[in-house]
Design a protein around this motif. Structure first.
Motif, PDB file in Angstrom:
ATOM      1  N   TYR A  12      -3.793   0.251  -6.016  1.00 45.79           N
ATOM      2  CA  TYR A  12      -3.817  -0.326  -4.676  1.00 45.79           C
ATOM      3  C   TYR A  12      -2.482  -0.977  -4.350  1.00 45.79           C
ATOM      4  O   TYR A  12      -1.928  -0.776  -3.269  1.00 45.79           O
ATOM      5  N   GLN A  13      -1.945  -1.776  -5.282  1.00 39.14           N
ATOM      6  CA  GLN A  13      -0.676  -2.472  -5.048  1.00 39.14           C
ATOM      7  C   GLN A  13       0.463  -1.484  -4.797  1.00 39.14           C
ATOM      8  O   GLN A  13       1.334  -1.738  -3.982  1.00 39.14           O
ATOM      9  N   LEU A  16      -1.414   1.645  -1.547  1.00 34.21           N
ATOM     10  CA  LEU A  16      -2.055   1.232  -0.291  1.00 34.21           C
ATOM     11  C   LEU A  16      -1.430  -0.016   0.323  1.00 34.21           C
ATOM     12  O   LEU A  16      -1.245  -0.086   1.542  1.00 34.21           O
ATOM     13  N   SER A  17      -1.135  -0.995  -0.486  1.00 35.13           N
ATOM     14  CA  SER A  17      -0.601  -2.254   0.015  1.00 35.13           C
ATOM     15  C   SER A  17       0.689  -2.100   0.826  1.00 35.13           C
ATOM     16  O   SER A  17       0.832  -2.762   1.858  1.00 35.13           O
ATOM     17  N   SER A  31      -4.470  -9.616  -4.964  1.00 41.06           N
ATOM     18  CA  SER A  31      -4.523  -8.579  -5.997  1.00 41.06           C
ATOM     19  C   SER A  31      -3.973  -9.103  -7.318  1.00 41.06           C
ATOM     20  O   SER A  31      -4.540  -8.820  -8.388  1.00 41.06           O
TER      21      SER A  31
END
Length: 89
Positions: A12-13, A16-17, A31
């Motif tokens: 995610y980091q 997506l982030s 996160s």
């Protein structure tokens, strides 16, 4: 199990982030907080702490410093203004 959760959060980091503008109200970010919580308290309790932190992160909260507490808690850590030493329990 811990490593699988951390792998998902790191994904995610990384992927997506960056697609969203920075809007974190807390330090460390949610996160990073969840990763630290999983490392300190295990997969289940750490995930619960991370989810509680995400639910606390909304426009009506002031934000600020909120480190993972040494003792499991779903509330904001207002005691520690510096990162605790997690190697000592």
């Amino acid at each position: 199990m811990k490593q699988a959760f951390i792998f998902i959060i790191r994904g995610y980091q990384r992927f997506l982030s960056p697609l969203f503008p920075p809007s974190c109200r807390y330090h460390p970010t949610c996160s990073n907080y969840m990763i630290q919580a999983i490392e300190v308290h295990g997969a289940l309790k750490g995930s619960l702490m991370g989810i509680a932190r995400i639910l606390r992160c909304h426009p009506l909260v002031k934000g600020g410093v909120d480190y993972v507490p040494k003792k499991f808690s779903l509330r904001r850590n207002t005691k520690d203004q510096h990162r605790p030493d997690y190697s000592q329990k």
